[in-house]
Write a protein that holds these residues in place. Structure first.
Motif, mmCIF file in Angstrom:
data_model
loop_
_atom_site.group_PDB
_atom_site.id
_atom_site.type_symbol
_atom_site.label_atom_id
_atom_site.label_comp_id
_atom_site.label_asym_id
_atom_site.label_seq_id
_atom_site.Cartn_x
_atom_site.Cartn_y
_atom_site.Cartn_z
ATOM 1 N N GLU A 118 0.820 -1.207 0.000
ATOM 2 C CA GLU A 118 0.000 0.000 0.000
ATOM 3 C C GLU A 118 0.854 1.257 0.000
ATOM 4 O O GLU A 118 0.423 2.322 -0.463
ATOM 5 C CB GLU A 118 -0.931 -0.038 1.222
ATOM 6 C CG GLU A 118 -2.013 1.041 1.238
ATOM 7 C CD GLU A 118 -1.533 2.328 1.880
ATOM 8 O OE1 GLU A 118 -2.046 3.400 1.520
ATOM 9 O OE2 GLU A 118 -0.624 2.251 2.728
ATOM 10 N N LEU A 171 -7.825 -0.333 -0.466
ATOM 11 C CA LEU A 171 -9.147 -0.776 -0.026
ATOM 12 C C LEU A 171 -9.053 -2.036 0.824
ATOM 13 O O LEU A 171 -9.797 -2.194 1.802
ATOM 14 C CB LEU A 171 -10.040 -1.033 -1.245
ATOM 15 C CG LEU A 171 -11.487 -1.443 -0.945
ATOM 16 C CD1 LEU A 171 -12.192 -0.372 -0.122
ATOM 17 C CD2 LEU A 171 -12.255 -1.717 -2.230
ATOM 18 N N GLN A 173 -6.581 -2.905 2.808
ATOM 19 C CA GLN A 173 -6.127 -2.481 4.132
ATOM 20 C C GLN A 173 -7.275 -1.892 4.945
ATOM 21 O O GLN A 173 -7.423 -2.166 6.144
ATOM 22 C CB GLN A 173 -5.008 -1.458 3.984
ATOM 23 C CG GLN A 173 -4.370 -1.013 5.291
ATOM 24 C CD GLN A 173 -3.368 0.098 5.073
ATOM 25 O OE1 GLN A 173 -3.668 1.097 4.417
ATOM 26 N NE2 GLN A 173 -2.166 -0.065 5.604
ATOM 27 N N PHE A 174 -8.108 -1.091 4.281
ATOM 28 C CA PHE A 174 -9.268 -0.498 4.953
ATOM 29 C C PHE A 174 -10.250 -1.575 5.411
ATOM 30 O O PHE A 174 -10.753 -1.523 6.546
ATOM 31 C CB PHE A 174 -9.954 0.479 3.994
ATOM 32 C CG PHE A 174 -11.259 1.021 4.509
ATOM 33 C CD1 PHE A 174 -11.268 2.058 5.426
ATOM 34 C CD2 PHE A 174 -12.464 0.489 4.068
ATOM 35 C CE1 PHE A 174 -12.474 2.560 5.903
ATOM 36 C CE2 PHE A 174 -13.667 0.992 4.541
ATOM 37 C CZ PHE A 174 -13.673 2.029 5.459
ATOM 38 N N GLN A 177 -8.945 -3.570 8.407
ATOM 39 C CA GLN A 177 -9.010 -2.770 9.633
ATOM 40 C C GLN A 177 -10.442 -2.670 10.145
ATOM 41 O O GLN A 177 -10.687 -2.842 11.349
ATOM 42 C CB GLN A 177 -8.445 -1.375 9.362
ATOM 43 C CG GLN A 177 -8.435 -0.474 10.583
ATOM 44 C CD GLN A 177 -7.872 0.897 10.283
ATOM 45 O OE1 GLN A 177 -7.476 1.184 9.157
ATOM 46 N NE2 GLN A 177 -7.825 1.761 11.284
ATOM 47 N N ARG A 178 -11.387 -2.419 9.247
ATOM 48 C CA ARG A 178 -12.779 -2.277 9.676
ATOM 49 C C ARG A 178 -13.360 -3.603 10.170
ATOM 50 O O ARG A 178 -14.085 -3.638 11.166
ATOM 51 C CB ARG A 178 -13.628 -1.749 8.507
ATOM 52 C CG ARG A 178 -13.295 -0.335 8.062
ATOM 53 C CD ARG A 178 -13.386 0.654 9.193
ATOM 54 N NE ARG A 178 -14.688 0.594 9.866
ATOM 55 C CZ ARG A 178 -14.991 1.259 10.969
ATOM 56 N NH1 ARG A 178 -14.064 1.999 11.552
ATOM 57 N NH2 ARG A 178 -16.189 1.168 11.505
ATOM 58 N N GLN A 217 -15.384 5.084 1.386
ATOM 59 C CA GLN A 217 -13.967 4.891 1.095
ATOM 60 C C GLN A 217 -13.704 4.873 -0.399
ATOM 61 O O GLN A 217 -12.603 5.224 -0.847
ATOM 62 C CB GLN A 217 -13.477 3.590 1.744
ATOM 63 C CG GLN A 217 -12.023 3.251 1.536
ATOM 64 C CD GLN A 217 -11.078 4.221 2.225
ATOM 65 O OE1 GLN A 217 -11.505 5.014 3.057
ATOM 66 N NE2 GLN A 217 -9.805 4.153 1.885
#
Length: 291
Positions: A118, A171, A173-174, A177-178, A217
């Motif tokens: 990333e 995306l 990585q997002f 995390q979420r 996002q």
């Protein structure tokens, strides 16, 4: 009606911002011994641009649009953007589910790999894809991947893969995390206590619950895609919309032409913002009904 007025005001503010940015260099001038400020010149040009926008004369208005293949290049660039966005969403969701279902030790290693990719610069990825395709052609002599857009050719596969690479990891990585944060929510602990499997919990409860956040996002993802599209079209010599926009600037295109091009580039962002607003409104409505 209120929403329409809000959008109209935003559009006027956007055009006013374009007027200010484009004519900002006219304010500052260099004299013999000092820097001069020319507000009158700035205001005179701004008023002239506003008058030009308000008059639709076929002989002058958007003249360069008639000389360049704007519609074809715009359709080509937006096709790459749309396909890349679909690929990113699909692969990121599938990959995030597989990562979250993996054992903890493997999951942590994959997270480190995702965080590494990333942070890789965009240009490095473009150069690596160029190097890969050229090396593959030299080694095998078989050219099955079209790389450059010379002689009005329009490659799809390599540009889509190239511009999708970094936004995919962004995306992913997002999502990781979420989903990791969502695992500690009470409803997740409740369904786990009832014996529901991890895959079903992810698909039925967790992914739908963060879907509105994914849509929000995607606005950042589209920003990254648009910047990558410009780099790819420039590096691969592809005659896409951003290259046509560049030609308009070099040819001294009028203000109306520049405004039209910038608004066309902002259409994907406006569409994603509208989708985010509709989805968030629907989610809030469901929450209100459930309460």
């Amino acid at each position: 009606m209120k929403r329409f007025v809000h959008l109209l005001i935003r559009m006027i503010l956007v055009i006013a911002g374009f007027l200010f940015i484009f004519n900002l260099p006219l304010i500052v001038g260099i004299g013999k011994d000092s820097i001069e400020i020319h507000f009158k010149t700035f205001w005179r040009v701004v008023v002239s641009d506003i008058k030009f926008l308000l008059q639709f004369n076929d002989a002058t208005y958007l003249e360069l649009f008639k000389q360049l293949d704007i519609s074809g290049s715009y359709q080509y660039t937006m096709t790459i953007l749309f396909v890349s966005l679909v690929v990113i969403i699909f692969v990121a969701i599938i990959a995030s589910i597989m990562i979250m279902l993996a054992p903890e030790k493997i999951r942590n290693r994959i997270k480190s790999i995702v965080n590494f990719f990333e942070a890789v610069p965009d240009l490095l990825i473009i150069f690596l894809f160029q190097f890969f395709v050229i090396t593959l052609y030299k080694a095998t002599g078989f050219k099955f991947l079209r790389l450059y857009g010379i002689f009005d050719t329009k490659p799809y596969f390599i540009p889509i893969i190239t511009i999708s690479f970094l936004p995919l990891f962004l995306l992913l990585q997002f999502l990781i995390q979420r989903i990791s944060e969502e695992q500690n929510q009470l409803y997740v602990l409740y369904v786990k206590a009832k014996g529901m499997g991890r895959l079903r919990t992810l698909l039925v409860h967790m992914i739908p619950n963060i879907f509105s956040l994914i849509i929000l996002q995607l606005r950042t993802i589209i920003w990254v895609l648009l910047s990558n599209i410009y780099l790819v079209e420039y590096m691969f010599n592809i005659s896409g919309f951003t290259r046509q926009f560049e030609k308009i600037i070099y040819r001294g295109g009028d203000f109306a032409t520049l405004i039209a091009c910038l608004l066309m580039l902002s259409l994907p962002l406006m569409a994603m913002e509208a989708a985010g607003w509709l989805i968030s409104k629907r989610v809030k409505g469901k929450e209100a009904v459930s309460l």
